[in-house]
Design an enzyme around this catalytic site. Structure first.
Site, short mmCIF file in Angstrom:
data_model
loop_
_atom_site.label_atom_id
_atom_site.label_comp_id
_atom_site.label_asym_id
_atom_site.label_seq_id
_atom_site.Cartn_x
_atom_site.Cartn_y
_atom_site.Cartn_z
CE LYS A 182 -4.75 -10.50 38.79
NZ LYS A 182 -5.24 -10.73 40.28
CB THR A 183 -8.24 -13.52 33.53
OG1 THR A 183 -6.81 -13.64 34.34
CG2 THR A 183 -8.10 -14.14 32.41
CD GLU A 196 -4.79 -11.40 33.89
OE1 GLU A 196 -4.44 -11.46 35.06
OE2 GLU A 196 -5.37 -12.10 33.16
#
Length: 449
Positions: A115-116, A159
């Site tokens: 995600k990051t 996110e």
């Protein structure tokens, strides 16, 4: 924003600190508390945010909204006081959803892993494309000078974490699901319920959800999903083809969209999994009309977010790396990447993150360290949880030893014990893994030469 003073309980958290800063940029007075007073809190303090190092009822005086993270207990003194005197309280995910409503286009990136990095890739592409995005990510990124980039109101890139269904507070225009694996089963109880939540998230997306092709059998057919990934059989969607491993563990590949070759990209970061992250970033960027030449420049100059295969330096001939990996799949991928980049003995120092994760994924943890020569285990970073033996590092060690691995397990040490042990190592790769405070150990090791 109709609130004049917002108080953040747990302000040193990655997401919370970014939301606090974004609120401050809106012209709202901000304060907060956290018993773990770290670098993120210190940065906020320098910007004028009042930080309390202990939780007290008096801290929230004068506030009209109290925002709290999921790690905060219901008996927290500030939360109890807020409810007592009638100050509105709001969980972090609901506040993020509220903030997102101020933007024309919301792009939300979810998934078990990546995600990051994917969020940072998309944000960086949009930044170079001149779209002036506002980006909220779960890590420190040097191009944003932190975990937040405050741009305009056209694009909000954030996110979207699945824990406690927090991502369901968002109604994104475009969403991303990088992958779906067993995670946060202390909340979901089983993988089926977790998968249902990802389906709900995709269903809340207004335009299109871009998802890793591995999720194809997990997401409902009636959802508007475009699948992306690494595949020699290129069809509809965005795919990487002709993937090549280059020097330093970095990959190059051709980008295909619906069967058409859009050109080659040579990534500046190592790891085959970053090819998947990059393809998803390409898909989102192309959806919003970003030209391939801009995407190429961005991805070929993109550097990792902090604690993502981060080279800290060298000591005693040892190459010292740290990575946020704390899920078995992430650990296995990082170990594989180490061998692609370095031809040295690999020594891993791992700090488990939460008792529940270790307990629910214990079988996966038993085989994810294959490829290391020696493994050090640190005491579990408990985060929000109380001790549970079946999820403890002691239990993990015993189970690992019982599998008779090909690597040596050095045992369970506290941070001081670890420092003593590591002095014996020369000319190795020392890989510090975990999402807790193991980064402090890594930085102390590299600084005490």
């Amino acid at each position: 924003m109709r609130y004049k003073k917002v108080f953040f309980v747990g302000i040193n958290g990655v997401s919370m600190s970014a939301l606090a800063l974004l609120t401050l940029k809106m012209g709202v007075q901000v304060a907060g508390s956290d018993k773990n007073y770290g670098e993120l809190a210190r940065k906020l303090k320098k910007k004028g945010v009042k930080i309390f190092k202990a939780h007290k009822a008096s801290n929230i005086k004068g506030c009209d909204l109290v925002v709290f993270s999921g790690a905060v207990a219901s008996d927290n003194k500030e939360l109890v006081q807020a409810k007592k005197v009638g100050i509105k309280t709001m969980e972090r995910s609901k506040y993020l959803g509220l903030i997102s409503k101020a933007y024309k286009n919301v792009i939300a990136i979810s998934g078990t892993h990546g995600k990051t990095t994917t969020s940072a890739m998309i944000g960086y592409i949009f930044l170079l494309a001149g779209k002036n995005p506002t980006v909220h990510i779960g890590g420190e990124f040097k191009y944003f000078n932190g975990n937040l980039f405050v741009g305009g109101k056209d694009f909000f890139i954030t996110e979207a974490c699945e824990f406690r269904d927090s991502f369901l507070e968002l109604k994104p225009d475009v969403s991303v699901i990088t992958n779906i694996e067993k995670e946060h089963l202390d909340y979901f109880k089983n993988f089926e319920r977790e998968t249902m939540s990802f389906n709900k998230f995709a269903g809340k997306t207004k335009e299109v959800c871009f998802a890793g092709k591995e999720t194809k059998n997990l997401l409902r057919d009636d959802l508007n999903v475009t699948f992306c990934g690494v595949d020699e059989k290129v069809g509809k969607g965005f795919f990487a083809k002709n993937v090549k491993l280059n020097a330093g563990g970095k990959y190059s590949f051709d980008v295909f969209c619906d069967g058409e070759n859009l050109g080659e990209i040579c990534l500046n970061v190592p790891g085959r999994f970053n090819v998947k992250n990059a393809i998803l970033a390409v898909a989102v960027a192309r959806h919003f009309g970003v030209e391939m030449d801009v995407i190429k420049v961005a991805l070929e100059s993109f550097c990792n977010v902090d604690r993502r295969f981060e080279l800290l330096g060298e000591r005693d001939g040892n190459i010292v790396l740290q990575d946020y990996a704390h899920h078995p799949t992430e650990i296995s991928s990082t170990i594989k990447m180490c061998h692609e980049v370095y031809d040295k003995k690999l020594v891993c120092i791992f700090q488990p993150h939460t008792f529940s994760r270790t307990r629910t994924l214990i079988n996966e943890f038993l085989y994810c360290f294959d490829g290391v020569s020696e493994l050090f285990l640190l005491s579990t970073y408990s985060a929000r949880e109380k001790y549970v033996y079946l999820g403890s590092v002691d239990y993990l060690k015993d189970k690992l030893v019982a599998t008779k691995p090909k690597y040596k397990i050095e045992g369970v040490f506290d941070k001081k014990g670890l420092e003593t042990q590591l002095k014996e190592y020369k000319n190795c790769v020392l890989l510090f893994l975990g999402a807790g405070d193991i980064n402090i150990c890594a930085k102390e090791y590299i600084s005490e030469k």
